[in-house]
Design a protein around this motif. Sequence first.
Motif, PDB file in Angstrom:
ATOM      1  N   LEU A 276      51.258  41.168  34.684  1.00  0.00           N
ATOM      2  CA  LEU A 276      52.076  40.442  35.660  1.00  0.00           C
ATOM      3  C   LEU A 276      51.200  39.819  36.738  1.00  0.00           C
ATOM      4  CD1 LEU A 276      55.025  39.832  36.439  1.00  0.00           C
ATOM      5  CD2 LEU A 276      54.991  41.888  37.852  1.00  0.00           C
ATOM      6  N   LEU A 277      51.415  38.526  36.976  1.00  0.00           N
ATOM      7  CA  LEU A 277      50.704  37.799  38.021  1.00  0.00           C
ATOM      8  C   LEU A 277      51.728  37.166  38.963  1.00  0.00           C
ATOM      9  CD1 LEU A 277      47.894  35.870  36.097  1.00  0.00           C
ATOM     10  CD2 LEU A 277      47.634  37.905  37.527  1.00  0.00           C
ATOM     11  N   VAL A 278      51.573  37.444  40.254  1.00  0.00           N
ATOM     12  CA  VAL A 278      52.507  36.921  41.257  1.00  0.00           C
ATOM     13  C   VAL A 278      51.712  36.147  42.306  1.00  0.00           C
ATOM     14  CG1 VAL A 278      54.364  37.466  42.866  1.00  0.00           C
ATOM     15  CG2 VAL A 278      53.915  38.980  40.920  1.00  0.00           C
ATOM     16  N   GLU A 279      52.072  34.885  42.495  1.00  0.00           N
ATOM     17  CA  GLU A 279      51.429  34.073  43.523  1.00  0.00           C
ATOM     18  C   GLU A 279      52.269  34.135  44.785  1.00  0.00           C
ATOM     19  OE1 GLU A 279      49.082  30.069  43.013  1.00  0.00           O
ATOM     20  OE2 GLU A 279      51.200  29.620  43.366  1.00  0.00           O
ATOM     21  N   THR A 280      51.646  34.447  45.916  1.00  0.00           N
ATOM     22  CA  THR A 280      52.384  34.598  47.161  1.00  0.00           C
ATOM     23  C   THR A 280      51.488  34.228  48.334  1.00  0.00           C
ATOM     24  OG1 THR A 280      53.705  36.148  48.483  1.00  0.00           O
ATOM     25  CG2 THR A 280      51.787  37.055  47.363  1.00  0.00           C
ATOM     26  N   LYS A 281      51.963  34.499  49.550  1.00  0.00           N
ATOM     27  CA  LYS A 281      51.193  34.244  50.766  1.00  0.00           C
ATOM     28  C   LYS A 281      51.199  35.476  51.653  1.00  0.00           C
ATOM     29  CE  LYS A 281      51.962  29.247  51.333  1.00  0.00           C
ATOM     30  NZ  LYS A 281      52.474  28.196  52.265  1.00  0.00           N
ATOM     31  N   LEU A 282      50.222  35.533  52.537  1.00  0.00           N
ATOM     32  CA  LEU A 282      50.236  36.538  53.587  1.00  0.00           C
ATOM     33  C   LEU A 282      50.878  35.922  54.828  1.00  0.00           C
ATOM     34  CD1 LEU A 282      46.704  38.181  53.239  1.00  0.00           C
ATOM     35  CD2 LEU A 282      48.849  38.828  52.135  1.00  0.00           C
ATOM     36  N   LYS A 283      51.607  36.711  55.579  1.00  0.00           N
ATOM     37  CA  LYS A 283      52.283  36.212  56.773  1.00  0.00           C
ATOM     38  C   LYS A 283      51.276  35.602  57.752  1.00  0.00           C
ATOM     39  CE  LYS A 283      55.997  39.620  56.451  1.00  0.00           C
ATOM     40  NZ  LYS A 283      56.605  40.833  57.053  1.00  0.00           N
ATOM     41  N   GLY A 284      51.605  34.409  58.209  1.00  0.00           N
ATOM     42  CA  GLY A 284      50.755  33.755  59.196  1.00  0.00           C
ATOM     43  C   GLY A 284      49.538  33.073  58.624  1.00  0.00           C
ATOM     44  N   GLU A 285      49.396  33.056  57.300  1.00  0.00           N
ATOM     45  CA  GLU A 285      48.251  32.408  56.664  1.00  0.00           C
ATOM     46  C   GLU A 285      48.735  31.346  55.675  1.00  0.00           C
ATOM     47  OE1 GLU A 285      45.392  35.068  55.032  1.00  0.00           O
ATOM     48  OE2 GLU A 285      45.432  36.437  56.750  1.00  0.00           O
ATOM     49  N   ASP A 286      47.966  30.277  55.536  1.00  0.00           N
ATOM     50  CA  ASP A 286      48.341  29.180  54.634  1.00  0.00           C
ATOM     51  C   ASP A 286      47.859  29.404  53.205  1.00  0.00           C
ATOM     52  OD1 ASP A 286      49.613  27.803  56.663  1.00  0.00           O
ATOM     53  OD2 ASP A 286      47.760  26.791  57.281  1.00  0.00           O
ATOM     54  N   GLY A 287      46.734  30.089  53.056  1.00  0.00           N
ATOM     55  CA  GLY A 287      46.161  30.265  51.724  1.00  0.00           C
ATOM     56  C   GLY A 287      47.004  31.159  50.839  1.00  0.00           C
ATOM     57  N   LEU A 288      46.967  30.882  49.548  1.00  0.00           N
ATOM     58  CA  LEU A 288      47.716  31.674  48.573  1.00  0.00           C
ATOM     59  C   LEU A 288      46.895  32.877  48.117  1.00  0.00           C
ATOM     60  CD1 LEU A 288      49.124  28.772  46.357  1.00  0.00           C
ATOM     61  CD2 LEU A 288      50.370  30.089  48.076  1.00  0.00           C
ATOM     62  N   VAL A 289      47.598  33.935  47.741  1.00  0.00           N
ATOM     63  CA  VAL A 289      46.957  35.099  47.131  1.00  0.00           C
ATOM     64  C   VAL A 289      47.694  35.410  45.835  1.00  0.00           C
ATOM     65  CG1 VAL A 289      46.223  36.087  49.324  1.00  0.00           C
ATOM     66  CG2 VAL A 289      48.417  36.778  48.351  1.00  0.00           C
ATOM     67  N   ILE A 290      47.023  36.091  44.937  1.00  0.00           N
ATOM     68  CA  ILE A 290      47.618  36.475  43.663  1.00  0.00           C
ATOM     69  C   ILE A 290      47.623  37.989  43.553  1.00  0.00           C
ATOM     70  CG2 ILE A 290      47.324  36.429  41.154  1.00  0.00           C
ATOM     71  CD1 ILE A 290      46.204  33.624  41.419  1.00  0.00           C
ATOM     72  N   VAL A 291      48.795  38.533  43.277  1.00  0.00           N
ATOM     73  CA  VAL A 291      48.929  39.971  43.047  1.00  0.00           C
ATOM     74  C   VAL A 291      48.939  40.201  41.539  1.00  0.00           C
ATOM     75  CG1 VAL A 291      50.329  42.029  43.419  1.00  0.00           C
ATOM     76  CG2 VAL A 291      50.243  40.254  45.184  1.00  0.00           C
ATOM     77  N   HIS A 292      47.974  40.952  41.053  1.00  0.00           N
ATOM     78  CA  HIS A 292      47.875  41.268  39.628  1.00  0.00           C
ATOM     79  C   HIS A 292      48.283  42.720  39.423  1.00  0.00           C
ATOM     80  CE1 HIS A 292      44.991  42.735  36.274  1.00  0.00           C
ATOM     81  NE2 HIS A 292      46.195  42.503  35.778  1.00  0.00           N
ATOM     82  N   ILE A 293      49.351  42.939  38.655  1.00  0.00           N
ATOM     83  CA  ILE A 293      49.834  44.296  38.389  1.00  0.00           C
ATOM     84  C   ILE A 293      49.662  44.592  36.907  1.00  0.00           C
ATOM     85  CG2 ILE A 293      51.800  45.877  38.476  1.00  0.00           C
ATOM     86  CD1 ILE A 293      52.931  44.201  40.742  1.00  0.00           C
ATOM     87  N   GLU A 294      48.970  45.676  36.617  1.00  0.00           N
ATOM     88  CA  GLU A 294      48.690  46.062  35.231  1.00  0.00           C
ATOM     89  C   GLU A 294      49.287  47.444  34.971  1.00  0.00           C
ATOM     90  OE1 GLU A 294      47.096  44.852  31.584  1.00  0.00           O
ATOM     91  OE2 GLU A 294      47.201  43.763  33.488  1.00  0.00           O
ATOM     92  N   ASN A 295      50.180  47.534  33.968  1.00  0.00           N
ATOM     93  CA  ASN A 295      50.708  48.833  33.572  1.00  0.00           C
ATOM     94  C   ASN A 295      49.825  49.434  32.488  1.00  0.00           C
ATOM     95  OD1 ASN A 295      52.674  51.022  33.101  1.00  0.00           O
ATOM     96  ND2 ASN A 295      52.981  49.977  31.154  1.00  0.00           N
TER      97      ASN A 295
END
Length: 289
Positions: free
Chosen positions: A58-77
């Motif tokens: 699972l890959l989720v693209e999101t942002k941190l509050k107050g920041e413009d840049g994107l981050v990706i959360v990678h979840i591996e079961n």
Amino acid sequence: MSIDHDRLFKELIQTFFEEFIVLFFPAMHEHIDFHHLSFLSEELFTDVTAREKYRVDLLVETKLKGEDGLVIVHIENQSYVQPSFPERMFIYFSRLFEKYRKNIVPIAVFSYDTIRDEPSTFTLQFPFGHVLDFRFFTVELRKQNWRNYIRQDNPIAAALLSKMGYTESERVELKKQFLRMLVRMELDEAKQRLLFGFFETYIKLSDEEERRLRSEVNEMETKEKEQVMELIISYEQKALEKGREEGVKQGIKQGMKRLVQTMAKKGMSVKDIANVTDLSEEEVERLLE
């Protein structure tokens, strides 16, 4: 039939992503802006040396509050013990970073039944110097005491009770508390069905245990008792209907198979059988096999 653990966990966490983060990583939850979420397509990596292919869960693209840049959360079961797993997490991280050039949050969920101390780092070092210290976040489900989660109205917590630490003698009480959580949360039918199906995949009570469950539910307070019992009866009826449908489909398939085989024994060609039965020639050949 084997269980597709990765698909089950992906569907569960994708549906309740924010609930997953707040349950296991509350400090992380405070920083993520959940108004900006998009689920990326699966990534397939080939390990040339081992001649194996690995698919990121699972890959989720999101942002941190107050920041413009994107981050990706990678979840591996991880549903089975693998000594080289930290190395695999590092390889995933490296290739994802190479492709997306974004900050990546790596999370591993260990969902197998054994209890062990899983490492959360991958290091490379020599007597003369330290080269790499890669760290990832972990959730070790079997180490969690399920009773610590039953007061939380969190759908992820409800579903994952089935993978946490419990004894065989606690199975009936575990399902009773799971049903009470479902009743309290008042989810829509689709989400409720997802949670129920996940839970029942990993904890299927015997007939005797189901009788004990009903007996204990009958001792609950009247309003809650009625709601939980209604839930039990509803899913029993759905399971019965599903069984009937599958039985009918299986009966039709077996009947068609016998018909096709009889026609073949009489000398009819695959093409002629396909024309008579409205099946494709490929379907006829599969039935004849």
